[in-house]
Design an enzyme around this catalytic site. Structure first.
Site, PDB file in Angstrom:
ATOM      1  N   CYS A  36       4.883  -0.941  -4.182  1.00 15.46           N
ATOM      2  CA  CYS A  36       4.078  -1.735  -5.131  1.00 15.46           C
ATOM      3  C   CYS A  36       2.937  -0.961  -5.770  1.00 15.46           C
ATOM      4  CB  CYS A  36       3.502  -2.963  -4.429  1.00 15.46           C
ATOM      5  SG  CYS A  36       2.313  -2.509  -3.160  1.00 15.46           S
ATOM      6  N   CYS A 107       3.771  -4.794   2.738  1.00 17.00           N
ATOM      7  CA  CYS A 107       2.303  -4.778   2.792  1.00 17.00           C
ATOM      8  C   CYS A 107       1.840  -4.535   4.232  1.00 17.00           C
ATOM      9  CB  CYS A 107       1.729  -6.087   2.285  1.00 17.00           C
ATOM     10  SG  CYS A 107       2.552  -6.734   0.823  1.00 17.00           S
TER      11      CYS A 107
HETATM   12 FE1  FES Z   1       1.114  -4.223  -2.644  1.00 15.47          FE
HETATM   13 FE2  FES Z   1       0.993  -6.197  -0.912  1.00 15.47          FE
HETATM   14  S1  FES Z   1       2.011  -6.196  -2.808  1.00 15.47           S
HETATM   15  S2  FES Z   1       0.158  -4.232  -0.697  1.00 15.47           S
END
Ligand code: FES
Length: 213
Positions: A36, A107
């Site tokens: 992400c 995450c």
């Molecule tokens: Fe990037 Fe949670 S979506 S750390």
């Protein structure tokens, strides 16, 4: 309103434990998520005799799940020895939080990886590594794959911010495809220096910007 998050996740997000920074830490590490583009930084204070983690703090530049998992993971390793802390997995942390939506599991991985990397950095800089693997291009690449270029939200290898890298006589040189004036250039340089300099046999890290725009 129904939320996909457990009460515990929400509670840790709203009241994160161990959030912040330790000045003069014994070790630190930043981890960027290839999934992400977010990142988390972890600071450690370790008792050099007992190797117990006496203090740990984190700064999160990620989402609510990242903050909640970093909060829970730091709580779980605080007061443990480095060896005990290394055994804690992202799954343990997710379980302790009462679960996470599957799309948010990375995450938790990020938070736990940052703690493990900080422990590894402590072992490198304090001469307590079990196995002293010489730093080669593979080791360098693996670390660079966790440095995020914020302009692209991807790691510096995947996005091509890094052109090449080499190690010679303990000096690592990283050649970048970006000029020093580009946005986030100094941030990327610092992150690269920070991730490579703890390696036990690295004496110096040089980051070279491209000369053209
Ligand atoms: Fe990037 Fe949670 S979506 S750390």
């Amino acid at each position: 309103m129904k939320t996909p998050y457990s009460q515990k996740v929400i509670e840790h997000f709203l009241n994160p434990r161990n959030a912040g920074k330790i000045e003069n830490p014994d070790a630190k590490a930043s981890e960027g998520s290839p999934a992400c583009g977010d990142m988390v930084r972890v600071y450690l204070k370790v008792n050099p005799q007992t190797l117990v983690i006496e203090d740990i703090k984190f700064e999160s530049f990620g989402c609510a799940s990242n903050i909640a998992t970093a909060s829970m993971a730091t709580e779980m390793v605080k007061g443990k020895t480095l060896e005990e802390a290394k055994k804690i997995s992202w799954k343990d942390v997710v379980d302790a939080l009462g679960g996470l939506p599957p799309v948010k599991v990375h995450c938790a991985v990020l938070a736990v990886d940052a703690i493990k990397r900080a422990i590894e950095n402590y072992e490198h800089t304090h001469g307590i590594l079990k196995e002293k693997k010489p730093t080669d291009k593979e080791v360098i690449r693996e670390r660079l794959e966790h440095v995020i270029d914020p302009a692209a939200g991807m790691d510096v290898i995947r996005v091509g911010t890094v052109k090449d890298y080499e190690i010679k006589d303990g000096v690592v040189t990283v050649y970048l495809n970006i000029p020093a004036q580009r946005d986030f250039a100094s941030h990327i340089k610092e992150e690269i220096e920070e991730t490579l300099s703890p390696l036990w046999d690295v004496k110096e890290v040089r980051v070279i910007f491209s000369s053209r725009d």
